[in-house]
Design a protein around this motif. Structure first.
Motif, PDB file in Angstrom:
ATOM      1  N   ALA A  96      31.200  37.919  50.489  1.00 20.43           N
ATOM      2  CA  ALA A  96      31.862  39.152  50.053  1.00 20.43           C
ATOM      3  C   ALA A  96      33.374  38.942  49.951  1.00 20.43           C
ATOM      4  N   ALA A  97      33.936  38.185  50.887  1.00 22.77           N
ATOM      5  CA  ALA A  97      35.365  37.870  50.825  1.00 22.77           C
ATOM      6  C   ALA A  97      35.673  37.034  49.592  1.00 22.77           C
ATOM      7  N   GLN A  98      34.745  36.159  49.226  1.00 21.81           N
ATOM      8  CA  GLN A  98      34.915  35.372  48.004  1.00 21.81           C
ATOM      9  C   GLN A  98      35.001  36.296  46.794  1.00 21.81           C
ATOM     10  N   ALA A  99      34.073  37.236  46.694  1.00 20.91           N
ATOM     11  CA  ALA A  99      34.070  38.162  45.562  1.00 20.91           C
ATOM     12  C   ALA A  99      35.351  38.985  45.531  1.00 20.91           C
ATOM     13  N   ASN A 100      35.779  39.475  46.692  1.00 18.74           N
ATOM     14  CA  ASN A 100      36.989  40.277  46.728  1.00 18.74           C
ATOM     15  C   ASN A 100      38.212  39.440  46.384  1.00 18.74           C
ATOM     16  N   SER A 101      38.220  38.173  46.784  1.00 17.81           N
ATOM     17  CA  SER A 101      39.345  37.305  46.458  1.00 17.81           C
ATOM     18  C   SER A 101      39.438  37.070  44.954  1.00 17.81           C
ATOM     19  N   PHE A 102      38.286  36.914  44.307  1.00 17.38           N
ATOM     20  CA  PHE A 102      38.284  36.817  42.845  1.00 17.38           C
ATOM     21  C   PHE A 102      38.798  38.102  42.215  1.00 17.38           C
ATOM     22  N   GLU A 103      38.425  39.236  42.769  1.00 16.46           N
ATOM     23  CA  GLU A 103      38.848  40.532  42.225  1.00 16.46           C
ATOM     24  C   GLU A 103      40.349  40.764  42.393  1.00 16.46           C
ATOM     25  N   ALA A 104      40.904  40.319  43.512  1.00 16.18           N
ATOM     26  CA  ALA A 104      42.320  40.551  43.804  1.00 16.18           C
ATOM     27  C   ALA A 104      43.241  39.620  43.028  1.00 16.18           C
ATOM     28  N   PHE A 105      42.761  38.458  42.675  1.00 13.85           N
ATOM     29  CA  PHE A 105      43.638  37.446  42.093  1.00 13.85           C
ATOM     30  C   PHE A 105      44.301  37.858  40.776  1.00 13.85           C
ATOM     31  N   PRO A 106      43.593  38.410  39.796  1.00 15.67           N
ATOM     32  CA  PRO A 106      44.276  38.726  38.526  1.00 15.67           C
ATOM     33  C   PRO A 106      45.434  39.715  38.677  1.00 15.67           C
ATOM     34  N   PHE A 107      45.256  40.738  39.514  1.00 17.22           N
ATOM     35  CA  PHE A 107      46.301  41.731  39.726  1.00 17.22           C
ATOM     36  C   PHE A 107      47.514  41.082  40.399  1.00 17.22           C
ATOM     37  N   PHE A 108      47.261  40.187  41.358  1.00 12.34           N
ATOM     38  CA  PHE A 108      48.343  39.471  42.019  1.00 12.34           C
ATOM     39  C   PHE A 108      49.054  38.543  41.040  1.00 12.34           C
ATOM     40  N   ALA A 109      48.287  37.744  40.324  1.00 11.72           N
ATOM     41  CA  ALA A 109      48.890  36.776  39.396  1.00 11.72           C
ATOM     42  C   ALA A 109      49.726  37.478  38.331  1.00 11.72           C
ATOM     43  N   SER A 110      49.203  38.562  37.785  1.00 12.87           N
ATOM     44  CA  SER A 110      49.974  39.287  36.767  1.00 12.87           C
ATOM     45  C   SER A 110      51.232  39.877  37.383  1.00 12.87           C
ATOM     46  N   GLY A 111      51.154  40.330  38.630  1.00 12.34           N
ATOM     47  CA  GLY A 111      52.339  40.875  39.287  1.00 12.34           C
ATOM     48  C   GLY A 111      53.430  39.832  39.463  1.00 12.34           C
ATOM     49  N   VAL A 112      53.053  38.651  39.917  1.00 11.90           N
ATOM     50  CA  VAL A 112      54.029  37.567  40.095  1.00 11.90           C
ATOM     51  C   VAL A 112      54.645  37.188  38.752  1.00 11.90           C
ATOM     52  N   LEU A 113      53.805  36.974  37.766  1.00 20.37           N
ATOM     53  CA  LEU A 113      54.311  36.527  36.464  1.00 20.37           C
ATOM     54  C   LEU A 113      55.161  37.593  35.781  1.00 20.37           C
ATOM     55  N   LEU A 114      54.739  38.845  35.852  1.00 18.33           N
ATOM     56  CA  LEU A 114      55.533  39.926  35.259  1.00 18.33           C
ATOM     57  C   LEU A 114      56.873  40.076  35.968  1.00 18.33           C
TER      58      LEU A 114
END
Length: 127
Positions: A50-68
């Protein structure tokens, strides 16, 4: 060195680490049908999955935040600090998930999400 870049790498690898925790050491792992096999595990292995699934879910929002934030010109030291805080929160989140500490896990998740929101808001305010 931009610590935020390193944090993107670490955050991107966290789902793989969780998958490894879920699968490691248990006999009968079926690499031909790993998702069905993981759906049947229990205890800390199910929580790691479940932590794996949540980590996949959290990553795009984090990555876009850093890059933006970096693209918009937010102070790189601020971006680095928020990225480090996010990764530390995610590590804490995974540890809480594995230890079955649901309330603390939710609190740590909120801290990580706050970091991501701060990255996006920073990009909005500077850009």
């Amino acid at each position: 060195m931009k610590w935020s870049y390193l944090c993107l790498l670490v955050a991107g690898l966290l789902p793989v680490v969780c998958a490894g925790i879920a699968k490691a050491g248990l006999k009968g792992y079926d690499n031909h049908n790993p998702r069905a096999w993981l759906a049947q595990v229990t205890g800390f292995r199910a929580r790691a999955n479940a932590a794996q699934a949540n980590s996949f879910e959290a990553f795009p929002f984090f990555a876009s935040g850093v890059l933006l934030a970096l693209h918009a010109g937010v102070d790189p030291v601020r971006v680095d600090a928020l990225a480090i805080a996010f990764v530390l929160a995610r590590l804490g989140y995974i540890a809480c998930y594995l230890a079955d500490k649901a309330t603390l896990r939710s609190l740590v998740w909120t801290v990580g999400m706050g970091c991501v929101v701060a990255l996006h808001v920073g990009a909005l305010l500077v850009g």
